[in-house]
Design a protein around this motif. Sequence first.
Motif, mmCIF file in Angstrom:
data_model
loop_
_atom_site.group_PDB
_atom_site.id
_atom_site.type_symbol
_atom_site.label_atom_id
_atom_site.label_comp_id
_atom_site.label_asym_id
_atom_site.label_seq_id
_atom_site.Cartn_x
_atom_site.Cartn_y
_atom_site.Cartn_z
ATOM 1 N N ARG A 110 0.800 -1.218 0.000
ATOM 2 C CA ARG A 110 0.000 0.000 0.000
ATOM 3 C C ARG A 110 0.835 1.272 0.000
ATOM 4 O O ARG A 110 0.303 2.358 -0.099
ATOM 5 C CB ARG A 110 -0.913 0.028 1.234
ATOM 6 C CG ARG A 110 -1.958 -1.095 1.224
ATOM 7 C CD ARG A 110 -2.921 -0.925 2.373
ATOM 8 N NE ARG A 110 -3.956 -1.953 2.327
ATOM 9 C CZ ARG A 110 -4.987 -1.996 3.176
ATOM 10 N NH1 ARG A 110 -5.094 -1.089 4.105
ATOM 11 N NH2 ARG A 110 -5.886 -2.956 3.078
ATOM 12 N N VAL A 111 2.124 1.177 0.142
ATOM 13 C CA VAL A 111 2.959 2.357 0.321
ATOM 14 C C VAL A 111 3.750 2.655 -0.943
ATOM 15 O O VAL A 111 4.537 1.833 -1.397
ATOM 16 C CB VAL A 111 3.918 2.164 1.523
ATOM 17 C CG1 VAL A 111 4.795 3.383 1.694
ATOM 18 C CG2 VAL A 111 3.122 1.884 2.776
ATOM 19 N N ARG A 112 3.547 3.844 -1.546
ATOM 20 C CA ARG A 112 4.282 4.248 -2.742
ATOM 21 C C ARG A 112 4.724 5.704 -2.629
ATOM 22 O O ARG A 112 4.396 6.528 -3.476
ATOM 23 C CB ARG A 112 3.404 4.076 -3.992
ATOM 24 C CG ARG A 112 2.993 2.642 -4.305
ATOM 25 C CD ARG A 112 4.185 1.815 -4.772
ATOM 26 N NE ARG A 112 3.765 0.484 -5.210
ATOM 27 C CZ ARG A 112 3.675 -0.553 -4.402
ATOM 28 N NH1 ARG A 112 3.944 -0.406 -3.110
ATOM 29 N NH2 ARG A 112 3.305 -1.738 -4.862
ATOM 30 N N PRO A 113 5.441 6.079 -1.558
ATOM 31 C CA PRO A 113 5.881 7.474 -1.434
ATOM 32 C C PRO A 113 6.959 7.784 -2.468
ATOM 33 O O PRO A 113 7.950 7.078 -2.567
ATOM 34 C CB PRO A 113 6.432 7.552 -0.014
ATOM 35 C CG PRO A 113 6.834 6.160 0.312
ATOM 36 C CD PRO A 113 5.899 5.256 -0.433
ATOM 37 N N GLU A 114 6.773 8.831 -3.241
ATOM 38 C CA GLU A 114 7.704 9.147 -4.327
ATOM 39 C C GLU A 114 8.801 10.116 -3.901
ATOM 40 O O GLU A 114 9.956 9.967 -4.280
ATOM 41 C CB GLU A 114 6.920 9.733 -5.515
ATOM 42 C CG GLU A 114 5.905 8.772 -6.105
ATOM 43 C CD GLU A 114 6.549 7.556 -6.729
ATOM 44 O OE1 GLU A 114 7.733 7.640 -7.112
ATOM 45 O OE2 GLU A 114 5.884 6.512 -6.824
ATOM 46 N N MET A 115 8.436 11.129 -3.119
ATOM 47 C CA MET A 115 9.390 12.210 -2.831
ATOM 48 C C MET A 115 9.660 12.338 -1.335
ATOM 49 O O MET A 115 10.034 13.405 -0.862
ATOM 50 C CB MET A 115 8.836 13.538 -3.364
ATOM 51 C CG MET A 115 8.503 13.532 -4.847
ATOM 52 S SD MET A 115 9.952 13.286 -5.891
ATOM 53 C CE MET A 115 10.834 14.818 -5.594
ATOM 54 N N MET A 116 9.506 11.260 -0.579
ATOM 55 C CA MET A 116 9.665 11.331 0.866
ATOM 56 C C MET A 116 10.943 10.633 1.306
ATOM 57 O O MET A 116 11.339 9.627 0.723
ATOM 58 C CB MET A 116 8.462 10.697 1.565
ATOM 59 C CG MET A 116 7.137 11.394 1.293
ATOM 60 S SD MET A 116 5.723 10.503 1.996
ATOM 61 C CE MET A 116 6.002 10.757 3.760
ATOM 62 N N THR A 117 11.566 11.175 2.344
ATOM 63 C CA THR A 117 12.709 10.494 2.949
ATOM 64 C C THR A 117 12.194 9.385 3.866
ATOM 65 O O THR A 117 11.003 9.323 4.216
ATOM 66 C CB THR A 117 13.557 11.462 3.771
ATOM 67 O OG1 THR A 117 12.786 11.921 4.896
ATOM 68 C CG2 THR A 117 14.016 12.643 2.928
ATOM 69 N N CYS A 118 13.097 8.526 4.273
ATOM 70 C CA CYS A 118 12.722 7.453 5.198
ATOM 71 C C CYS A 118 12.179 8.024 6.505
ATOM 72 O O CYS A 118 11.211 7.488 7.071
ATOM 73 C CB CYS A 118 13.925 6.549 5.460
ATOM 74 S SG CYS A 118 14.425 5.548 4.035
ATOM 75 N N ARG A 119 12.774 9.117 6.960
ATOM 76 C CA ARG A 119 12.300 9.712 8.201
ATOM 77 C C ARG A 119 10.884 10.264 8.039
ATOM 78 O O ARG A 119 10.051 10.138 8.938
ATOM 79 C CB ARG A 119 13.249 10.822 8.646
ATOM 80 C CG ARG A 119 12.967 11.313 10.060
ATOM 81 C CD ARG A 119 13.929 12.390 10.507
ATOM 82 N NE ARG A 119 13.868 12.541 11.951
ATOM 83 C CZ ARG A 119 12.875 13.153 12.593
ATOM 84 N NH1 ARG A 119 11.865 13.667 11.915
ATOM 85 N NH2 ARG A 119 12.888 13.238 13.918
#
Length: 392
Positions: A110-119
């Motif tokens: 369900r997770v597809r973050p494109e421009m996010m850091t791990c934090r």
Amino acid sequence: MADGEEKTMADPAKNASRAPVAAGRVELSFRGMTCGYRGVPLTSALTCDVRAGEITVLAGPNGAGKSTILRTVIGGLRPTGGTMLIEGRPRGAYSRRELACRLSAVFTDRVRPEMMTCREVAAAGRYPYTGFLGRLDREDENKVDEVLREVHGEEIADRPFSRASDGERQRILLARALCQEPRILVLDEPTSFLDIRYKLEFLTILRRLAREKGLAVLLSLHEIDLAGKIADQVIAVGADHQVTVGPPEEIFQEERVNALFSIRTGSFDPLLGSAEFARAEGKPEILVISSGGAGIPVYRSLSRKGIPFAAGILADNDVDYRAARKMAAVVLGAEAFAPVSPEVMENAVQVEREVRRVIYAGGRLLPENRELMRMADGESKLETPPDGGGEK
């Protein structure tokens, strides 16, 4: 809404989330719960408790209903029968925010973050505590830092999530779930795409967090060998959608595992924690003499090549004996701590005469095996490892 008002609203939830959790307390309970779609049950009735500080593993073949149960727990589906209670209350008794402070989930797809850091991905788990505007205060930031350290994710905190490895992503997604400070943690096959190093690291972290934080963990696992080592309780869902609950030592018996997964080719040995291919059938071409596990690599080598072999003479309490029962065409077994019977020795001599090679793989030998090796050496068909195979 002013910042001060926003944080005032968040404070009670933060304080409540820090209440100590007693190990063994029932956090999630099922009473005759059935799961399915459009009101049609897919699984049989499930009755069990998921407790604080313990790990409950869902095990079974693909399509049996494991994910259906997990999606029912997190609210994606409604039970088709029976009841599910969270801390003794029906799910509907909680607001979405209250529920998010009690239960969190890791569903990788369900997770597809494109421009996010791990934090930033991990910090997204603070949403139940940040109020309408979603701003993190110092307490929130400290909690994110703490959780990243707990999952060994601090070194990759500033890396783009899209550039993290599969193992690193799973740890960050775990961190995001932990940032909710839940009582109950639900995970759907979290180790499926990980190599053995990351599987062990992830499950080690999960086991430690369950014990130290009193988390009630419910997860599905495909790896039966790992499930048997980490689970306090197993919910087995068979291909027929029947549900059985018990400790891993009871559920992961050989016959039950073979039935659970409808295994027809090969078998699973719960003591060795290994799956073995079906033995090569036929008259033995090689006799393997060994003990104490030294013969298992040779057994597997011969099995890969499709060469039928005999193993023995082996005491019935020897680990090689257990493995040979799965892989050898003929097993020359003897009762432990008792003299080898004349019948077994006669069979062994007959096998030695008929095979083309005798391999001594290592280990402590019975006197009768020494006799077999002397016979094979006299016939120039004895092979030993370059180092002599250890103690004879």
